[in-house]
Design a protein around this motif. Structure first.
Motif, PDB file in Angstrom:
ATOM      1  N   LYS A  33      63.291  46.943   4.589  1.00 10.23           N
ATOM      2  CA  LYS A  33      63.044  46.022   3.981  1.00 10.23           C
ATOM      3  C   LYS A  33      64.209  46.037   2.672  1.00 10.23           C
ATOM      4  N   ARG A  34      64.416  47.231   2.475  1.00  8.83           N
ATOM      5  CA  ARG A  34      65.454  47.735   1.273  1.00  8.83           C
ATOM      6  C   ARG A  34      67.068  47.806   1.803  1.00  8.83           C
ATOM      7  N   LEU A  35      67.175  48.657   2.729  1.00 12.79           N
ATOM      8  CA  LEU A  35      68.129  48.204   3.572  1.00 12.79           C
ATOM      9  C   LEU A  35      69.016  46.534   3.567  1.00 12.79           C
ATOM     10  N   TYR A  36      68.176  46.108   4.296  1.00 13.19           N
ATOM     11  CA  TYR A  36      68.361  44.656   4.892  1.00 13.19           C
ATOM     12  C   TYR A  36      68.758  43.804   3.108  1.00 13.19           C
ATOM     13  N   GLU A  37      67.572  44.204   2.103  1.00  8.15           N
ATOM     14  CA  GLU A  37      67.958  42.908   1.082  1.00  8.15           C
ATOM     15  C   GLU A  37      69.081  44.603   0.626  1.00  8.15           C
ATOM     16  N   THR A  38      69.346  45.390   0.531  1.00  8.26           N
ATOM     17  CA  THR A  38      71.074  46.372  -0.431  1.00  8.26           C
ATOM     18  C   THR A  38      72.211  45.476  -0.019  1.00  8.26           C
ATOM     19  N   LEU A  39      72.165  45.048   1.848  1.00 11.59           N
ATOM     20  CA  LEU A  39      73.184  44.887   2.161  1.00 11.59           C
ATOM     21  C   LEU A  39      73.797  43.482   2.802  1.00 11.59           C
ATOM     22  N   ASN A  40      72.747  43.006   1.768  1.00  8.79           N
ATOM     23  CA  ASN A  40      72.722  41.238   1.903  1.00  8.79           C
ATOM     24  C   ASN A  40      72.292  40.726   3.123  1.00  8.79           C
ATOM     25  N   LEU A  41      71.691  41.067   4.243  1.00  9.88           N
ATOM     26  CA  LEU A  41      72.483  40.839   5.566  1.00  9.88           C
ATOM     27  C   LEU A  41      71.035  39.142   6.285  1.00  9.88           C
ATOM     28  N   SER A  42      70.844  39.520   5.302  1.00 12.19           N
ATOM     29  CA  SER A  42      69.990  37.853   5.204  1.00 12.19           C
ATOM     30  C   SER A  42      71.059  36.600   5.651  1.00 12.19           C
ATOM     31  N   PRO A  43      71.656  36.425   5.148  1.00 12.01           N
ATOM     32  CA  PRO A  43      72.809  35.185   5.354  1.00 12.01           C
ATOM     33  C   PRO A  43      73.926  36.085   6.713  1.00 12.01           C
ATOM     34  N   VAL A  44      73.543  37.131   7.247  1.00  9.43           N
ATOM     35  CA  VAL A  44      74.734  36.859   8.547  1.00  9.43           C
ATOM     36  C   VAL A  44      73.344  36.642   9.260  1.00  9.43           C
ATOM     37  N   PHE A  45      72.289  36.722   9.898  1.00  7.77           N
ATOM     38  CA  PHE A  45      71.389  36.894  10.571  1.00  7.77           C
ATOM     39  C   PHE A  45      71.628  35.130  10.674  1.00  7.77           C
ATOM     40  N   GLY A  46      70.924  35.240   9.281  1.00  2.00           N
ATOM     41  CA  GLY A  46      70.635  33.402   9.519  1.00  2.00           C
ATOM     42  C   GLY A  46      71.027  32.505   9.407  1.00  2.00           C
ATOM     43  N   LYS A  47      72.900  32.465   9.846  1.00  2.00           N
ATOM     44  CA  LYS A  47      73.065  31.521  10.284  1.00  2.00           C
ATOM     45  C   LYS A  47      72.642  31.264  11.246  1.00  2.00           C
ATOM     46  N   HIS A  48      72.609  32.070  12.188  1.00  2.00           N
ATOM     47  CA  HIS A  48      72.531  32.393  13.553  1.00  2.00           C
ATOM     48  C   HIS A  48      71.262  31.802  14.334  1.00  2.00           C
ATOM     49  N   LYS A  49      69.879  31.323  13.430  1.00  2.00           N
ATOM     50  CA  LYS A  49      68.444  30.381  13.747  1.00  2.00           C
ATOM     51  C   LYS A  49      68.508  30.232  12.585  1.00  2.00           C
ATOM     52  N   THR A  50      68.585  29.045  12.656  1.00  5.49           N
ATOM     53  CA  THR A  50      67.418  28.283  11.216  1.00  5.49           C
ATOM     54  C   THR A  50      66.314  27.817  11.251  1.00  5.49           C
ATOM     55  N   GLY A  52      62.308  27.215  13.247  1.00 11.20           N
ATOM     56  CA  GLY A  52      61.656  28.091  14.053  1.00 11.20           C
ATOM     57  C   GLY A  52      60.647  29.573  12.793  1.00 11.20           C
ATOM     58  N   ILE A  53      60.845  30.213  13.556  1.00 11.98           N
ATOM     59  CA  ILE A  53      60.474  31.862  12.719  1.00 11.98           C
ATOM     60  C   ILE A  53      61.593  32.340  11.586  1.00 11.98           C
ATOM     61  N   ASP A  54      61.933  32.869  11.064  1.00  7.79           N
ATOM     62  CA  ASP A  54      62.219  33.147  10.345  1.00  7.79           C
ATOM     63  C   ASP A  54      62.944  34.533  11.031  1.00  7.79           C
ATOM     64  N   ILE A  55      64.307  34.113  11.338  1.00 11.58           N
ATOM     65  CA  ILE A  55      65.045  35.628  12.173  1.00 11.58           C
ATOM     66  C   ILE A  55      64.797  37.039  11.475  1.00 11.58           C
ATOM     67  N   ASN A  56      65.269  36.787  10.153  1.00 11.13           N
ATOM     68  CA  ASN A  56      65.594  38.236   9.251  1.00 11.13           C
ATOM     69  C   ASN A  56      64.435  38.631   8.891  1.00 11.13           C
ATOM     70  N   ILE A 105      69.652  35.201  21.134  1.00 10.68           N
ATOM     71  CA  ILE A 105      71.356  34.908  19.523  1.00 10.68           C
ATOM     72  C   ILE A 105      71.746  35.928  19.579  1.00 10.68           C
ATOM     73  N   LEU A 106      71.479  36.841  19.403  1.00 14.37           N
ATOM     74  CA  LEU A 106      71.804  38.211  18.471  1.00 14.37           C
ATOM     75  C   LEU A 106      73.047  38.559  19.630  1.00 14.37           C
ATOM     76  N   GLY A 107      73.273  38.784  21.237  1.00 15.05           N
ATOM     77  CA  GLY A 107      74.079  38.896  21.464  1.00 15.05           C
ATOM     78  C   GLY A 107      74.582  37.946  22.356  1.00 15.05           C
ATOM     79  N   GLU A 112      80.466  38.223  16.428  1.00 20.33           N
ATOM     80  CA  GLU A 112      80.825  37.857  14.570  1.00 20.33           C
ATOM     81  C   GLU A 112      79.466  38.512  13.682  1.00 20.33           C
ATOM     82  N   ILE A 113      78.387  38.677  14.478  1.00 24.00           N
ATOM     83  CA  ILE A 113      77.798  39.247  13.426  1.00 24.00           C
ATOM     84  C   ILE A 113      77.746  40.631  13.157  1.00 24.00           C
ATOM     85  N   ILE A 114      78.496  41.570  14.250  1.00 22.33           N
ATOM     86  CA  ILE A 114      79.423  43.070  13.693  1.00 22.33           C
ATOM     87  C   ILE A 114      81.068  42.893  12.709  1.00 22.33           C
TER      88      ILE A 114
END
Length: 166
Positions: A33-50, A52-56, A105-107, A112-114
């Motif tokens: 959770k901390r690394l996810y927040e520190t690196l601000n990864l939510s926008p990286v993945f969130g734009k690919h699934k908007t 249903g269940i939160d992808i993050n 979705i990730l695949g 773009e994700i990388i």
């Protein structure tokens, strides 16, 4: 002052008593959770699934599972589906198929994700230059900002560069 003269002589019991206790590594969950927040990864993945269940939340739970047990996706669903883990990641009940869809979705969006993750890492840690080798077996970044970096065996035959080994 009372001083006991008895010493402990029995460390374990031979009789196991079943109970409802469960355990999972809360430190790993908080680290993810901390690394996810520190690196601000939510926008990286969130734009690919908007919808249903939160992808993050799903990804944080899945990464936590892979860092602890690291078995199949089927087993990851069983691990994540426990009420305590669902609660920790604010997840509703979901089917095993949901995890497979997230991986699809990730695949489908991997380039773009990388690229987005690379941009975040380069901006945060001020990497000067790197060559990217997409072999999917490891991730190596060369730089001076990681105090954990050490010289040693290098899969890409660059013993002159510090690396973080996994």
């Amino acid at each position: 002052m009372f001083v006991s003269t008895k010493m402990q002589t029995k460390l374990r019991t031979n009789e196991l008593e079943p109970n409802e206790n469960i355990s999972f590594p809360i430190g790993t969950l908080y680290l993810v959770k901390r690394l996810y927040e520190t690196l601000n990864l939510s926008p990286v993945f969130g734009k690919h699934k908007t919808r249903g269940i939160d992808i993050n939340n799903l990804l944080q739970a899945l990464v936590s599972y892979k860092m602890t047990d690291n078995f199949s996706i089927k087993r990851s669903h069983e691990w994540i589906y426990r009420p305590e883990v669902l609660d920790e990641f604010n997840l509703p009940e979901f089917s095993e198929r949901t995890l497979y869809r997230v991986l699809e979705i990730l695949g489908a969006n991997r380039e773009e994700i990388i690229s987005d993750i690379q941009d975040i890492l380069f901006e945060r840690y001020e990497f000067g230059h790197t060559n990217i080798n997409m072999d999917w077996t490891s991730l190596v970044l060369h730089g001076t900002k990681a105090p954990l970096g050490k010289y040693g065996y290098s899969r890409d035959h660059r013993p002159d560069k510090t690396q973080i080994f996994h």
